[in-house]
Design a protein around this motif. Structure first.
Motif, PDB file in Angstrom:
ATOM      1  N   PRO A  16       0.825  -1.222   0.000  1.00 60.21           N
ATOM      2  CA  PRO A  16       0.000   0.000   0.000  1.00 60.21           C
ATOM      3  C   PRO A  16       0.849   1.256   0.000  1.00 60.21           C
ATOM      4  N   CYS A  17       1.910   1.243   0.828  1.00 59.28           N
ATOM      5  CA  CYS A  17       2.769   2.432   0.905  1.00 59.28           C
ATOM      6  C   CYS A  17       3.464   2.668  -0.425  1.00 59.28           C
ATOM      7  N   ILE A  18       3.906   1.574  -1.066  1.00 61.12           N
ATOM      8  CA  ILE A  18       4.596   1.727  -2.344  1.00 61.12           C
ATOM      9  C   ILE A  18       3.655   2.303  -3.388  1.00 61.12           C
ATOM     10  N   ARG A  19       2.402   1.818  -3.385  1.00 62.81           N
ATOM     11  CA  ARG A  19       1.446   2.347  -4.370  1.00 62.81           C
ATOM     12  C   ARG A  19       1.199   3.818  -4.135  1.00 62.81           C
ATOM     13  N   LEU A  20       1.105   4.211  -2.843  1.00 61.56           N
ATOM     14  CA  LEU A  20       0.896   5.632  -2.545  1.00 61.56           C
ATOM     15  C   LEU A  20       2.085   6.468  -2.990  1.00 61.56           C
ATOM     16  N   LEU A  21       3.288   5.934  -2.804  1.00 59.72           N
ATOM     17  CA  LEU A  21       4.482   6.651  -3.255  1.00 59.72           C
ATOM     18  C   LEU A  21       4.446   6.852  -4.763  1.00 59.72           C
ATOM     19  N   GLN A  22       4.038   5.815  -5.468  1.00 52.25           N
ATOM     20  CA  GLN A  22       3.974   5.941  -6.925  1.00 52.25           C
ATOM     21  C   GLN A  22       2.917   6.960  -7.327  1.00 52.25           C
ATOM     22  N   ALA A  23       1.796   6.968  -6.576  1.00 52.75           N
ATOM     23  CA  ALA A  23       0.731   7.930  -6.905  1.00 52.75           C
ATOM     24  C   ALA A  23       1.167   9.359  -6.616  1.00 52.75           C
ATOM     25  N   ALA A  24       1.981   9.543  -5.553  1.00 60.28           N
ATOM     26  CA  ALA A  24       2.387  10.898  -5.191  1.00 60.28           C
ATOM     27  C   ALA A  24       3.420  11.454  -6.146  1.00 60.28           C
ATOM     28  N   GLY A  25       4.031  10.591  -6.952  1.00 64.56           N
ATOM     29  CA  GLY A  25       4.939  11.089  -7.963  1.00 64.56           C
ATOM     30  C   GLY A  25       6.403  10.816  -7.727  1.00 64.56           C
ATOM     31  N   HIS A  26       6.728   9.906  -6.786  1.00 64.07           N
ATOM     32  CA  HIS A  26       8.135   9.536  -6.631  1.00 64.07           C
ATOM     33  C   HIS A  26       8.577   8.724  -7.833  1.00 64.07           C
ATOM     34  N   PHE A  27       9.876   8.697  -8.068  1.00 68.70           N
ATOM     35  CA  PHE A  27      10.381   7.991  -9.238  1.00 68.70           C
ATOM     36  C   PHE A  27      10.563   6.511  -8.940  1.00 68.70           C
ATOM     37  N   LEU A  28       9.460   5.871  -8.603  1.00 70.30           N
ATOM     38  CA  LEU A  28       9.495   4.460  -8.208  1.00 70.30           C
ATOM     39  C   LEU A  28       8.854   3.671  -9.330  1.00 70.30           C
ATOM     40  N   PHE A  29       9.669   2.985 -10.133  1.00 71.79           N
ATOM     41  CA  PHE A  29       9.105   2.357 -11.321  1.00 71.79           C
ATOM     42  C   PHE A  29       9.094   0.839 -11.258  1.00 71.79           C
ATOM     43  N   ASN A  30       9.520   0.250 -10.134  1.00 73.47           N
ATOM     44  CA  ASN A  30       9.475  -1.206 -10.038  1.00 73.47           C
ATOM     45  C   ASN A  30       8.134  -1.654  -9.498  1.00 73.47           C
ATOM     46  N   TYR A  31       8.016  -2.934  -9.327  1.00 77.03           N
ATOM     47  CA  TYR A  31       6.877  -3.571  -8.671  1.00 77.03           C
ATOM     48  C   TYR A  31       5.558  -3.336  -9.401  1.00 77.03           C
ATOM     49  N   LEU A  92      12.439  14.078  -2.789  1.00 71.01           N
ATOM     50  CA  LEU A  92      12.146  13.669  -4.162  1.00 71.01           C
ATOM     51  C   LEU A  92      13.451  13.376  -4.902  1.00 71.01           C
ATOM     52  N   ALA A  93      14.393  14.342  -4.790  1.00 72.91           N
ATOM     53  CA  ALA A  93      15.677  14.156  -5.465  1.00 72.91           C
ATOM     54  C   ALA A  93      16.444  12.987  -4.871  1.00 72.91           C
ATOM     55  N   PHE A  94      16.397  12.840  -3.545  1.00 77.86           N
ATOM     56  CA  PHE A  94      17.134  11.764  -2.886  1.00 77.86           C
ATOM     57  C   PHE A  94      16.653  10.409  -3.367  1.00 77.86           C
ATOM     58  N   PHE A  95      15.329  10.260  -3.456  1.00 80.10           N
ATOM     59  CA  PHE A  95      14.811   8.977  -3.900  1.00 80.10           C
ATOM     60  C   PHE A  95      15.193   8.712  -5.342  1.00 80.10           C
ATOM     61  N   ALA A  96      15.119   9.777  -6.164  1.00 73.11           N
ATOM     62  CA  ALA A  96      15.435   9.578  -7.577  1.00 73.11           C
ATOM     63  C   ALA A  96      16.871   9.108  -7.756  1.00 73.11           C
ATOM     64  N   TYR A 345      19.012   5.170   4.062  1.00 71.94           N
ATOM     65  CA  TYR A 345      18.279   6.367   4.452  1.00 71.94           C
ATOM     66  C   TYR A 345      19.097   7.330   5.293  1.00 71.94           C
ATOM     67  N   GLY A 346      20.339   6.971   5.643  1.00 72.68           N
ATOM     68  CA  GLY A 346      21.102   7.809   6.567  1.00 72.68           C
ATOM     69  C   GLY A 346      21.297   9.226   6.077  1.00 72.68           C
ATOM     70  N   THR A 347      21.674   9.372   4.803  1.00 73.11           N
ATOM     71  CA  THR A 347      21.942  10.709   4.285  1.00 73.11           C
ATOM     72  C   THR A 347      20.679  11.561   4.255  1.00 73.11           C
ATOM     73  N   ALA A 348      19.539  10.936   3.936  1.00 72.10           N
ATOM     74  CA  ALA A 348      18.287  11.701   3.925  1.00 72.10           C
ATOM     75  C   ALA A 348      17.980  12.240   5.316  1.00 72.10           C
ATOM     76  N   LEU A 349      18.273  11.408   6.346  1.00 71.01           N
ATOM     77  CA  LEU A 349      18.044  11.868   7.717  1.00 71.01           C
ATOM     78  C   LEU A 349      18.955  13.035   8.046  1.00 71.01           C
ATOM     79  N   LEU A 350      20.210  12.969   7.560  1.00 71.69           N
ATOM     80  CA  LEU A 350      21.140  14.070   7.822  1.00 71.69           C
ATOM     81  C   LEU A 350      20.607  15.374   7.240  1.00 71.69           C
ATOM     82  N   PHE A 351      20.159  15.338   5.969  1.00 74.51           N
ATOM     83  CA  PHE A 351      19.615  16.549   5.349  1.00 74.51           C
ATOM     84  C   PHE A 351      18.385  17.040   6.098  1.00 74.51           C
TER      85      PHE A 351
END
Lengths: 472, 378
Positions: A16-31, A92-96, A345-351
């Protein structure tokens, strides 16, 4: 219409979380079930469109900030807003850029070992983790929608003006500004009419999607931590049956039927009364006296077996020996999962912490200017609570991981290790060595994610606020 | 040797500039080594003399805030550099010993060649880049005086010198002297920092190799058995285990050679940040200077942190090997090792301040606090 995609491990749990991420526009193209070129292209266009819209609006807000940089009040308020939405752009950029390591972490639990004796416990804790992950997702989604609704509602209260300090008379004048949730520069007129409606709808879209982008990625991170914690709970729960099992290996003639019924009832624990120092009250069952496994008999011992010294068939003996191996391999798997989460996720937490620190400092300054129950007070307090809430969100789960991983040692000690085989006792020792250092998630090695971090952030905000109030 | 080659470029630069002693093996001719000793002494006296000249100038101009702020920063940099040079001069024996220990065979196993080669390549590129930055900055600094002199404007050098340099010939001489000394000092600072950082980086690489050795211990034992089936699996296991243990002990004893000036550098960096912010100086220069200080500080803290974290990961690596089916004696040996490995190796500046990223953040926070308080009281 859409064939179900075959998933396993963490991906199934987090679907469910992955589908929501894809709907929100993250660059998640697997699954996806359907990976034909046309559909992939459509998905990429969808994500890019969202990214472009959000970045464009962010730049408009930046232009507005640059326009009014001479007014201290406007500058502070605009800086806070810009930093607030910087989280979304960064995530957004971090995930991409980091999607490969996200996929790798999601795939860590694709193959896990199993043992016939412990499948029931495994399934039970897996179910607990699933329900916790769902509840977290619903809660965060609800909070996001509530924040957007309250932001939009607050727009319609109070005066929609800008405070400009006049250079000649040195007093603050008010300049009318459009009644919109966010202050931004648009190339068209937005005071009224079509431009106003378009800008309003654009801003509602921007609010909803940018908050969703940032919060959902944090939800994925916290869900991973929930999963790791429940796996550790499972390992702690099977430590006791494991010890009893290993005792069967080098002692004589246990009652095998009784042994292989892994009891999930824990009636044997009796917490001693603090006043009553009668020790006999604690050790109330025969099992506690340890008389069952060696010496005097009891229901686990069976003196009627003839040929086989352990009273076990070959298959049962193999099961007993492999139980320790299952425990150790499962624990190593959890350690690998946590290491992978930290790397991803460490670097994202730092930012996040960097931006939040600056935002909270400015908010402490803004909070000193609150002079009554008005729109300004509500918006400042809203920003504060939301920012602190975001930090609290991942601090609490990071803290739970630290506690769970260090309590494995206590579980190892509190089972009846003295009745186990030599192999089991050495196993307990090695496990204790590994578990003495708790598993932590670190923000790119600069800090550890725990409630200490949250306490220090909160303390810093309160200190700045108190000092600034005094200096006023 | 492979691990020794990681500091090859650093030593080359330092020896060329006259900061570090020639290695024992290469002193084939006595004359060459004596000449190099003289060169080293000359370099040290030259930098100290320049430092004194700057001190005199600073004292003379103590009422003019602009000139004072310019010369103060350079002065502080030079003091740090002279301190580092003194360490290399007086402690040359210990440095030679450190370099010699890098050639130990247990640090240079061929099966981990790729890691060591990568580490030395990275170290050499880094030192060229870092020293290159220093040289480029010094070169840019002499561009402005040349332009002003060509245009006929007066040029003032930030150190005390009694020669009249309005004439072109004397101007060129003084300019070259200033350029030579500042470049020398710049190279000294950057190369010595990179040298110490590379030593720490080498420790980290050795820890990574040790972790790989532990993780693959049972599989290597099985492979050895396949080649030579007469040996006992348990004996092979214990032999490889002893091998790893000795490697670990050697790494740990190498790190105990501390450079006492680490603490000095940290203090100077914090002081410089605060000092700079208080003195009036133009924004661009201030940003440049602050970034220089922060780079130096970050270098030490980052590499110290890398060594600590890598040694902490050793416990997890030992745990993740296949110890479940092994003999109980071997498992108990692992236990003793785990007990020792649980204490991570923490390089410390002056044996007190641990070099880590937390220290870096603390210094920045304290400097900012001092700066804010000083600004309020001005």
């Amino acid at each position: 219409m859409m064939t179900k995609v075959k998933t396993q491990g963490l991906v199934t749990d987090l679907m469910p979380c992955i589908r929501l991420l894809q709907a929100a526009g993250h660059f998640l193209f697997n699954y996806h079930a359907d990976t034909s070129g046309m559909n992939m292209l459509l998905r990429k266009i969808y994500s890019s469109a969202h990214a472009v819209l959000i970045v464009v609006h962010y730049i408009c807000m930046g232009i507005n900030m640059a326009q009014y940089k001479d007014e201290v009040n406007e500058l502070t308020a605009n800086t806070i807003t810009v930093l607030f939405f910087a989280h979304s752009i960064i995530k957004l950029a971090f995930f991409a850029f980091n999607s490969k390591s996200f996929y790798r972490t999601l795939a860590v639990w694709n193959q896990s070992n199993s043992h016939p004796l412990f499948t029931e416990s495994d399934a039970r804790y897996h179910q607990i983790s699933l329900s916790k992950m769902r509840r977290l997702l619903y809660f965060i989604c609800g909070m996001t929608v509530f924040s957007v609704i309250s932001w939009v509602t607050l727009t319609f209260f109070g005066e929609s003006v800008r405070m400009i300090a006049s250079k000649e008379t040195n007093e603050t004048l008010t300049e009318p500004a459009p009644r919109l949730p966010l202050k931004a520069w648009y190339p068209f007129k937005t005071m009224s009419g079509g431009g106003y409606v378009f800008a309003f709808i654009y801003q509602i879209y921007f609010l909803l999607f940018s908050m969703a982008l940032a919060n959902l990625l944090d939800v994925i991170f916290c869900s991973w931590l929930i999963f790791a914690c429940e796996q550790l709970q499972h390992l702690k729960a099977i430590m006791k049956p494991l010890m009893e099992l290993s005792a069967a290996l080098d002692t004589y003639r246990p009652n095998t039927a009784e042994l292989f019924r892994v009891s999930s009832t824990d009636k044997t624990e009796k917490v001693p009364d603090a006043v009553d120092m009668d020790i006999r009250g604690i050790y109330s069952t025969q099992q506690d006296f340890g008389m069952t496994l060696r010496g005097a008999g009891g229901k686990l011992q069976n003196f009627n077996a003839e040929n086989n010294p352990n009273g076990l068939t070959a298959k049962q003996e193999m099961l007993a020996r492999s139980a320790i191996k299952y425990w150790v391999e499962r624990h190593k798997h959890v350690v690998r999962l946590v290491a992978s989460i930290g790397d991803t996720y460490g670097t994202a937490l730092l930012f996040h912490m960097l931006v939040s620190t600056i935002t909270l400092t400015l908010l402490a300054y803004q909070a000193t200017k609150i002079n009554g129950i008005n729109v300004y007070a509500f918006s400042t307090i809203g920003y504060l609570v939301y920012t602190l809430g975001q930090v609290f969100h991942f601090c609490i789960f990071g803290n739970r991981l630290i506690e769970e991983s260090s309590s494995v040692m206590e579980a190892a000690y509190s089972c009846q290790w003295y009745d186990g085989s030599e192999e089991a006792k050495t196993f307990v020792q090695i496990v204790c060595q590994q578990c003495q250092k708790a598993m932590t998630i670190s923000g790119a090695k600069f800090f550890n994610v725990s409630l200490d971090l949250f306490a220090s952030v909160l303390g810093a905000v309160v200190t700045y606020f108190m000092v600034l109030i005094q200096l006023k | 040797s492979l691990s020794g080659s990681s500091v090859f470029t650093h030593l080359f630069l330092l020896r060329c500039c006259g900061f570090c002693r020639l290695s024992r093996s290469s002193t084939a001719r006595r004359g060459l080594s004596v000449a190099h000793e003289v060169y080293r002494a000359l370099t040290l006296t030259l930098t100290v003399v320049y430092l004194l000249q700057e001190c005199v100038y600073a004292y003379q101009e103590r009422t003019d805030m602009d000139k004072l702020s310019r010369v103060m920063f350079l002065l502080l940099c030079h003091i740090t550099s002279v301190a580092k040079q003194l360490v290399f001069y007086l402690d040359a024996d210990r440095i030679d010993y450190l370099i010699a220990t890098l050639d130990d065979p247990s640090y240079n196993e061929m099966s981990h060649q790729r890691l060591l080669v990568d580490a030395s390549r990275w170290a050499s590129r880094f030192v060229w880049a870092y020293s290159g930055c220093a040289v480029v900055t010094c070169t840019l600094w002499i561009v402005f005086p040349i332009i002003y002199h060509v245009q006929g404007q007066t040029v003032e050098f930030p150190f005390w010198i009694q020669i009249d340099y309005t004439k072109s010939s004397m101007f060129v001489v003084v300019l070259l002297y200033s350029y030579y000394v500042t470049t020398l000092v710049g190279i000294a600072n950057t190369t010595m920092d990179a040298f110490m950082a590379t030593i720490l980086g080498q420790c980290k690489t050795q820890f990574t190799i040790l972790r790989i050795k532990f993780e693959t211990l049972p599989t290597r034992a099985k492979q050895a058995l396949r080649c030579d089936s007469e040996q006992n699996y348990d004996e092979v296991l214990m032999r490889l285990f002893h091998d790893c243990l000795k490697h670990y002990q050697k790494i740990v004893s190498a790190i105990l050679i501390q450079f006492g000036i680490g603490a000095w550098i940290l203090c100077m960096a914090a002081y410089k940040i605060v000092n700079l912010s208080v003195l009036s100086i133009e924004f661009a220069s201030m940003i440049l200077f602050i970034s220089c200080i922060l780079t130096e500080l970050f270098l030490y803290c980052y590499y110290g942190n890398e060594v600590s974290t890598e040694s902490e990961r050793l416990v997890t690596s030992i745990y993740s090997m296949e110890w479940v089916g092994a003999r109980l004696g071997f498992q108990r040996g692992l236990l003793v090792l785990l007990e020792r490995a649980r204490r991570p190796v923490r390089p410390a500046a002056g044996l007190v301040i641990p070099l880590s990223l937390q220290t870096f953040l603390k210094i920045i926070k304290s400097s900012y606090t001092f700066y804010a308080v000083l600004r309020q009281t001005k």
